[in-house]
Write a protein that holds these residues in place. Sequence first.
Motif, short mmCIF file in Angstrom:
data_model
loop_
_atom_site.label_atom_id
_atom_site.label_comp_id
_atom_site.label_asym_id
_atom_site.label_seq_id
_atom_site.Cartn_x
_atom_site.Cartn_y
_atom_site.Cartn_z
N TRP A 187 5.76 110.08 44.14
CA TRP A 187 4.78 109.05 43.80
C TRP A 187 4.96 107.81 44.68
O TRP A 187 3.98 107.26 45.19
CB TRP A 187 4.92 108.68 42.33
N GLU A 188 6.21 107.38 44.88
CA GLU A 188 6.47 106.20 45.71
C GLU A 188 6.04 106.46 47.16
O GLU A 188 5.46 105.58 47.81
CB GLU A 188 7.96 105.84 45.66
N GLN A 189 6.33 107.64 47.66
CA GLN A 189 5.93 107.97 49.03
C GLN A 189 4.41 107.93 49.18
O GLN A 189 3.88 107.45 50.18
CB GLN A 189 6.48 109.34 49.42
N THR A 228 4.04 99.80 57.23
CA THR A 228 4.90 99.65 58.40
C THR A 228 5.74 98.39 58.25
O THR A 228 5.41 97.48 57.46
CB THR A 228 4.08 99.54 59.69
N TYR A 229 6.83 98.32 59.03
CA TYR A 229 7.66 97.11 59.01
C TYR A 229 6.85 95.90 59.45
O TYR A 229 6.94 94.83 58.85
CB TYR A 229 8.87 97.29 59.93
N PHE A 230 6.06 96.06 60.51
CA PHE A 230 5.27 94.93 61.01
C PHE A 230 4.27 94.47 59.95
O PHE A 230 4.12 93.26 59.71
CB PHE A 230 4.53 95.34 62.28
N GLY A 231 3.59 95.40 59.32
CA GLY A 231 2.63 95.03 58.29
C GLY A 231 3.28 94.35 57.11
O GLY A 231 2.74 93.38 56.56
N VAL A 270 11.14 103.36 53.12
CA VAL A 270 12.59 103.25 53.33
C VAL A 270 13.13 101.93 52.80
O VAL A 270 14.25 101.85 52.29
CB VAL A 270 12.94 103.44 54.83
N VAL A 271 12.34 100.86 52.87
CA VAL A 271 12.76 99.56 52.32
C VAL A 271 12.81 99.62 50.80
O VAL A 271 13.74 99.11 50.17
CB VAL A 271 11.82 98.44 52.81
N LYS A 272 11.80 100.25 50.21
CA LYS A 272 11.78 100.40 48.74
C LYS A 272 12.99 101.19 48.27
O LYS A 272 13.65 100.81 47.30
CB LYS A 272 10.49 101.09 48.32
N ARG A 273 13.32 102.27 48.95
CA ARG A 273 14.47 103.07 48.56
C ARG A 273 15.77 102.28 48.70
O ARG A 273 16.65 102.37 47.85
CB ARG A 273 14.54 104.34 49.41
N ALA A 274 15.88 101.50 49.77
CA ALA A 274 17.09 100.69 49.96
C ALA A 274 17.22 99.65 48.84
O ALA A 274 18.33 99.38 48.36
CB ALA A 274 17.03 100.00 51.32
#
Length: 239
Positions: free
Chosen positions: A215-217, A224-227, A9-13
């Motif tokens: 492919w990105e998924q 994860t956000y924490f990681g 989701v961060v990559k897409r944003a």
Amino acid sequence: MIKDHRPYVVKRAWLKFQKFYARHFLRPQLTRLGTGFTFMRPWHVELFGAPIRIGRYATVIATPDKKIRLSVWPAQAGKGHITLGDYCLICPGVRISSAEGITIADNCMIANGAYITDSDWHGIYDRLSFGQAEAVEIGKNVWIGDSAIVCKGVTIGENSIIGAGAIVVESVPANCVAAGNPARVVKRLDPEETFTTRAQFFADPAKLARDFMAWEQAVLQGNTYFGWLRHLLFPAKGD
């Protein structure tokens, strides 16, 4: 960082933000920007003057240390333009400067650090003048190699390749490889061979977008956000 630790989701944003930036800040500076464009780090693309036209499905890649600069400084009123056709690829560090007119046809690829100019920008004796300017024409499916320089008055025929570091001061025919300083034809390409172009890569844009998403998924699966934050703050060896 070897691995991309961002959640999907961060990559897409991030990709959407780059698209927004290009639309909001670059498109108003362009005479034309076709559909399907991709700008990577568009805040490192510098535009000056007009008209500058970019066709459909352009891919423009800039980096902090190698900005892309497209500049029109007309030698006379009504002169000067930069026109890129459809499906062109512009790599980091590319500079294109026009006083008379530079036309780049469809499917062209311009590699890292290449420079294209149609003017001397100073006279030999009159250093305050623009010098001599002559239009540059680059045909379809031309590949200009790393750090090559294309000078005023040059025409490059379709499908031709300009080798890395070449200095092109005379026109190059179609279906050739030219290299050296000054650039000379070192190989002839077979015009009967089938050329695979960037237009074919974008033949089905919807399917291409789905393939990239899948492919990105797959690549970012399990992030994860924490990681991601942990690796940003405390990168470990091999990350």
